[in-house]
Scaffold this active site. Structure first.
Site, PDB file in Angstrom:
ATOM      1  N   CYS A 120       0.836  -1.212   0.000  1.00 55.64           N
ATOM      2  CA  CYS A 120       0.000   0.000   0.000  1.00 55.64           C
ATOM      3  C   CYS A 120       0.868   1.259   0.000  1.00 55.64           C
ATOM      4  CB  CYS A 120      -0.923  -0.032   1.217  1.00 55.64           C
ATOM      5  SG  CYS A 120      -1.794   1.501   1.545  1.00 55.64           S
ATOM      6  N   CYS A 168      -0.010   3.912   2.605  1.00 54.48           N
ATOM      7  CA  CYS A 168       0.390   3.425   3.936  1.00 54.48           C
ATOM      8  C   CYS A 168       1.842   3.781   4.210  1.00 54.48           C
ATOM      9  CB  CYS A 168       0.217   1.907   4.032  1.00 54.48           C
ATOM     10  SG  CYS A 168      -1.478   1.330   3.858  1.00 54.48           S
TER      11      CYS A 168
END
Length: 319
Positions: free
Chosen positions: A32, A35
């Site tokens: 991600c 993230c």
């Protein structure tokens, strides 16, 4: 403080820890991109609190149970917990100033910090000072009542405990399903029982303890036993065992004492180096030994006394 958490450690590292300090859960995954952008920012901001807020990181790919519990739709997803419940959260990557505001909202105010320090001090003067700041603080009321009971000032203790019960009952009426409110009321009932017992009203004391036990056992039908609830339940069982035995029902006391030892041993198995759990086993084993002795079973009593002595020595050796 930043901790990596798994499905297996979530209960201890997040739910139980959130009863003493705000915990932020950062749900992320290695693939991600947002993230990886958010991660260093939130770590930096939380580290700057000096331990006043704890950050836990959860890899959603490796820990699907946690993701399901939070009903995660997309990541990064961030949630803040206090007292075992989610109080705030957001999804997506945000700039540092937004993350800073989010973390700052979880920090205790100056008044809250002062109150927490007084409660941690645990002296009569500190409890009375806490009550000047917050007259309805249940922890201060119960703590003061327990000190008064220990000094034999049972009239004042009973007044303080009855006040705690009234406040806790009112809070629970507003939030009937709240586990913390149920636990607080249970603790208030047991404190009230101690004051009643100090005045020789053992039957009334036992009735209050049984009400406390019913509250906690009802809670355990819907939630797992965490560290705080374990301590309250053992507090209840210790009091119940004492009152039942003093009223002459040694057989019933034996059952209560045995259950207390079983629960304390389970807590110690979960964390063999936890000082509180070690001492809980020692106290429960010693109490069970007293009851076995009263029942005329000296050999079994000696076994329990030896268990209490061994675990006490272990705890002292590890200090």
């Amino acid at each position: 403080m930043v901790i990596d958490v798994t499905d297996a450690t979530f209960q201890t590292e997040v739910i139980e820890r959130s009863h003493t300090v705000p915990v932020i859960v950062d749900l992320w995954a290695p693939w991600c991109g947002p993230c990886r952008t958010l991660g260093p920012i939130i770590e930096k901001v939380v580290e700057a609190t000096g331990g006043k807020v704890v950050l836990v990181k959860v890899d959603t790919d490796q820990n699907p149970a946690i993701s399901q519990a939070f009903e995660v739709q997309s990541i990064p997803a961030v949630y803040a917990l206090k007292d075992g419940a989610v109080v705030d959260g957001f999804m997506g990557a945000y700039p540092e100033h937004v993350v800073q505001q989010f973390v700052d909202s979880l920090l205790p105010t100056e008044g809250e910090a002062t109150l927490a320090a007084l409660l941690a001090e645990g002296t009569e003067g500190a409890f009375r000072a806490a009550l000047e700041i917050e007259p309805g603080n249940e922890d201060a009321i119960v703590g003061l009542a327990e000190l008064l009971i220990a000094r034999g000032e049972n009239e004042q203790a009973l007044q303080s405990a009855e006040k705690a019960v009234t406040i806790a009952e009112g809070v629970l009426q507003e939030a009937p399903g709240d586990p913390v409110s149920r636990s607080n009321l249970a603790a208030a009932y047991v404190t009230q029982a101690g004051a009643l017992a100090g005045r020789g009203r053992l039957g009334d004391a036992l009735a209050q303890v049984e009400k406390a036990r019913t509250l906690v056992e009802g809670l355990l039908r819907t939630t797992p036993l965490d560290a705080r609830q374990t301590r309250i339940l053992l507090f209840i069982l210790h009091a119940q065992g004492s009152y039942v035995q003093e009223l002459g029902d040694v057989r019933a006391a034996l059952g209560v004492r045995g259950e207390a030892l079983r629960i304390a041993e389970e807590a110690l198995r979960r964390d063999p180096r936890d000082r509180w759990s070690q001492m809980a086993v020692a106290v429960a084993a010693d109490a069970l030994g007293d009851t076995l002795l009263a029942r005329g079973e000296p050999s079994q009593a000696v076994e329990r006394f030896r268990q209490a002595l061994a675990i006490s020595r272990q705890a002292l050796a590890e200090d």
